[in-house]
Scaffold this motif. Structure first.
Motif, PDB file in Angstrom:
ATOM      1  N   LEU A 319      21.785  69.711  36.310  1.00 21.09           N
ATOM      2  CA  LEU A 319      22.815  70.563  35.741  1.00 21.09           C
ATOM      3  C   LEU A 319      22.401  72.031  35.918  1.00 21.09           C
ATOM      4  N   ASN A 320      23.367  72.903  36.319  1.00 18.30           N
ATOM      5  CA  ASN A 320      23.097  74.317  36.566  1.00 18.30           C
ATOM      6  C   ASN A 320      23.969  75.182  35.657  1.00 18.30           C
ATOM      7  N   PHE A 321      23.363  76.267  35.165  1.00 17.86           N
ATOM      8  CA  PHE A 321      24.040  77.195  34.261  1.00 17.86           C
ATOM      9  C   PHE A 321      23.786  78.620  34.770  1.00 17.86           C
ATOM     10  N   TYR A 322      24.815  79.478  34.599  1.00 25.87           N
ATOM     11  CA  TYR A 322      24.689  80.873  35.025  1.00 25.87           C
ATOM     12  C   TYR A 322      25.307  81.761  33.959  1.00 25.87           C
ATOM     13  N   THR A 331      29.354  79.937  42.248  1.00 26.79           N
ATOM     14  CA  THR A 331      28.784  79.643  40.937  1.00 26.79           C
ATOM     15  C   THR A 331      29.676  80.267  39.874  1.00 26.79           C
ATOM     16  N   SER A 332      29.758  79.620  38.735  1.00 29.83           N
ATOM     17  CA  SER A 332      30.611  80.078  37.640  1.00 29.83           C
ATOM     18  C   SER A 332      29.769  80.381  36.423  1.00 29.83           C
ATOM     19  N   ALA A 333      30.275  81.253  35.550  1.00 29.00           N
ATOM     20  CA  ALA A 333      29.581  81.567  34.304  1.00 29.00           C
ATOM     21  C   ALA A 333      29.616  80.345  33.401  1.00 29.00           C
ATOM     22  N   GLY A 334      28.506  80.109  32.708  1.00 29.43           N
ATOM     23  CA  GLY A 334      28.424  78.936  31.836  1.00 29.43           C
ATOM     24  C   GLY A 334      27.929  77.722  32.628  1.00 29.43           C
ATOM     25  N   PHE A 335      28.526  76.573  32.244  1.00 31.09           N
ATOM     26  CA  PHE A 335      28.183  75.335  32.948  1.00 31.09           C
ATOM     27  C   PHE A 335      28.888  75.352  34.300  1.00 31.09           C
ATOM     28  N   SER A 336      28.094  75.530  35.370  1.00 30.39           N
ATOM     29  CA  SER A 336      28.671  75.765  36.687  1.00 30.39           C
ATOM     30  C   SER A 336      28.901  74.475  37.466  1.00 30.39           C
ATOM     31  N   ASP A 337      27.917  73.616  37.593  1.00 29.35           N
ATOM     32  CA  ASP A 337      28.063  72.415  38.430  1.00 29.35           C
ATOM     33  C   ASP A 337      27.048  71.353  38.017  1.00 29.35           C
ATOM     34  N   ILE A 338      27.270  70.156  38.553  1.00 29.69           N
ATOM     35  CA  ILE A 338      26.402  69.008  38.292  1.00 29.69           C
ATOM     36  C   ILE A 338      26.256  68.210  39.582  1.00 29.69           C
ATOM     37  N   ASP A 339      25.084  67.671  39.762  1.00 28.99           N
ATOM     38  CA  ASP A 339      24.840  66.749  40.872  1.00 28.99           C
ATOM     39  C   ASP A 339      24.125  65.539  40.273  1.00 28.99           C
ATOM     40  N   THR A 361      29.276  64.877  42.722  1.00 32.85           N
ATOM     41  CA  THR A 361      29.131  66.329  42.683  1.00 32.85           C
ATOM     42  C   THR A 361      30.383  66.920  42.036  1.00 32.85           C
ATOM     43  N   GLY A 362      30.163  67.752  41.007  1.00 31.83           N
ATOM     44  CA  GLY A 362      31.299  68.365  40.308  1.00 31.83           C
ATOM     45  C   GLY A 362      31.084  69.839  40.087  1.00 31.83           C
ATOM     46  N   HIS A 363      32.192  70.631  40.228  1.00 29.53           N
ATOM     47  CA  HIS A 363      32.182  72.073  40.007  1.00 29.53           C
ATOM     48  C   HIS A 363      33.130  72.385  38.861  1.00 29.53           C
ATOM     49  N   TYR A 364      32.690  73.341  38.033  1.00 29.31           N
ATOM     50  CA  TYR A 364      33.464  73.647  36.834  1.00 29.31           C
ATOM     51  C   TYR A 364      33.589  75.167  36.704  1.00 29.31           C
ATOM     52  N   GLY A 365      34.441  75.593  35.825  1.00 31.11           N
ATOM     53  CA  GLY A 365      34.642  77.024  35.597  1.00 31.11           C
ATOM     54  C   GLY A 365      35.503  77.641  36.680  1.00 31.11           C
ATOM     55  N   ASP A 366      35.150  78.855  37.077  1.00 32.81           N
ATOM     56  CA  ASP A 366      35.949  79.595  38.036  1.00 32.81           C
ATOM     57  C   ASP A 366      35.962  78.935  39.410  1.00 32.81           C
ATOM     58  N   THR A 367      34.900  78.250  39.801  1.00 32.89           N
ATOM     59  CA  THR A 367      34.854  77.631  41.125  1.00 32.89           C
ATOM     60  C   THR A 367      35.718  76.394  41.215  1.00 32.89           C
ATOM     61  N   ALA A 368      36.182  75.876  40.082  1.00 27.27           N
ATOM     62  CA  ALA A 368      37.008  74.671  40.118  1.00 27.27           C
ATOM     63  C   ALA A 368      38.479  74.990  40.370  1.00 27.27           C
ATOM     64  N   SER A 369      38.879  76.293  40.324  1.00 22.89           N
ATOM     65  CA  SER A 369      40.281  76.656  40.489  1.00 22.89           C
ATOM     66  C   SER A 369      40.679  76.834  41.934  1.00 22.89           C
ATOM     67  N   HIS A 370      39.709  76.805  42.824  1.00 24.44           N
ATOM     68  CA  HIS A 370      40.044  76.948  44.233  1.00 24.44           C
ATOM     69  C   HIS A 370      39.098  76.090  45.067  1.00 24.44           C
ATOM     70  N   MET A 371      39.472  75.899  46.316  1.00 27.14           N
ATOM     71  CA  MET A 371      38.657  75.088  47.217  1.00 27.14           C
ATOM     72  C   MET A 371      37.357  75.838  47.525  1.00 27.14           C
TER      73      MET A 371
END
Length: 395
Positions: A319-322, A331-339, A361-371
């Protein structure tokens, strides 16, 4: 007349033979007269008192007092021809310097009066000696009725076995810990993930590994991971160089630098964290990163579930956080992604184990709103589930 001398004569011979043979049978106890034939009552045939048991060893009838004229008596010239009158030779006496050992059983050493147990010739001074038996039962170092004084040397321990143990030197250990073989240096390389991830949109190659060199307390640690998509673009490049120091039996503290180096923009971070074996054998690590643009964090964990000694099921997650969003690196602020992944491996040898897995693999936050165009570059959207083949190896 022969008719008047024969009865007392036969009684006298029977008394003498009984006294002669009884000396050895009774061991020092003087035999009594034969019942019904008391020679003391015969005129002129008085028998002197029985000598001490020790003097019977060389007793001869020819030397007995008042027996000088017995050879002139009729019928006494050849006693060997008379039935039951065979003369036995006296047994040999003890050798000079040897001890007279008392018999065992009811007749103890005290049944041998006037007997002295002396030290046999050649006996060492430290050897065990029998107590001296003096008249009246005198013991070691005493004086008996005969005025004989025996002084035995004290028993001393053998020179090979000292009476007191040698002193043990006092040794003081560093931190009161005895020395063990923990100062050697070793090299260890582990490629935990070396796999191809397949989906309907294409395949993705991923690797994740680490290596260290050092001792049980101090190590130089290298970590690296990344992904290569179907276009040959490398993403998720994370490379760390850390100094590792053991702080407990199961955990190390790590500090160093992290470099995000792949096909995207380069980012450099300082790093500090812990890594080790948690309760119930969970492999865990927690690392914090910082630079001029913000901070980040990473949590990793895995567990080996042994189905058999060689077939092992391993769940794993990262789990990655920024603290801020970085669109150039997806990368997104907060909980960014998981592998994450669930891997089933079979260890043909301990160093080589192929596996099959399901990875997510999952992306969350701002990176999840676009490809995304960077991190993992999933072709099926922000969430990517893939079927995976790989191999785990270490050196």
């Amino acid at each position: 007349m022969k008719t008047g001398v024969a009865p007392p004569l036969f009684g006298l011979l029977a008394v003498m033979l009984t006294a002669f043979c009884g000396t050895f049978a009774a061991q020092g106890t003087p035999p009594g007269p034969v019942a019904g034939n008391n020679a003391n009552t015969t005129p002129g045939m008085a028998i002197p008192a029985a000598p001490h048991a020790a003097t019977h060893q060389h007793t001869d009838m020819d030397t007995m007092p008042d027996m000088d004229g017995m050879d002139d008596m009729a019928g006494m010239n050849d006693m060997g021809d008379m039935p039951g009158m065979t003369r036995h030779a006296a047994p040999p006496g003890p050798k000079p310097g040897t001890a007279l050992v008392p018999p065992r059983g009811r007749h103890h050493a005290h049944s041998l009066p006037d007997t002295l147990l002396t030290r046999p010739q050649g006996t060492p001074r430290g050897g065990q000696l029998a107590p001296a038996m003096l008249p009246g039962g005198a013991g070691r170092g005493s004086k008996g009725a005969g005025g004989v004084h025996v002084a035995l040397p004290p028993l001393t321990p053998d020179a090979r076995w000292p009476a007191t143990a040698p002193p043990v030197p006092h040794i003081r250990y560093v931190h009161d810990m005895p020395p063990v073989m923990d100062r050697g240096t070793y090299l260890h390389v582990l490629m935990d993930q070396l796999e191809d991830r397949y989906s309907a949109g294409g395949s993705l190659f991923r690797y994740s590994g680490q290596a260290w060199y050092g001792s049980d307390y101090n190590k130089l640690w290298l970590k690296s991971e990344g992904s290569v998509d179907r276009h040959g673009t490398m993403t998720d490049g994370d490379h760390e160089l850390l100094y590792d120091r053991a702080i407990s039996t199961y955990f190390d503290v790590q500090t160093g630098v992290r470099l995000d180096l792949d096909s995207g923009p380069v980012r450099a971070w300082g790093a500090v964290g812990v890594q080790g074996l948690a309760l119930y054998f969970f492999d865990v690590s927690a690392t914090a990163y910082f630079n001029s643009q913000g901070v980040a964090g990473k949590l990793e964990g895995s567990y080996d579930l042994l189905i058999t000694n060689r077939l092992i099921l391993q769940p794993q997650a990262e789990l990655n956080f920024y603290s801020r969003t970085d669109t150039a690196r997806d990368t997104s602020a907060g909980f960014s992604d998981i592998d994450a992944g669930l891997r089933l491996r079979y260890e043909f040898t301990r160093k080589v184990a192929p596996y099959i897995a399901l990875t997510y693999t999952g992306h969350y936050g701002d990176t999840a709103s676009h490809m995304p165009t960077g991190r993992h570059a999933p072709t099926s959207g922000p969430e990517d589930l893939r079927f995976t083949f790989g191999v785990r190896t270490w050196y």
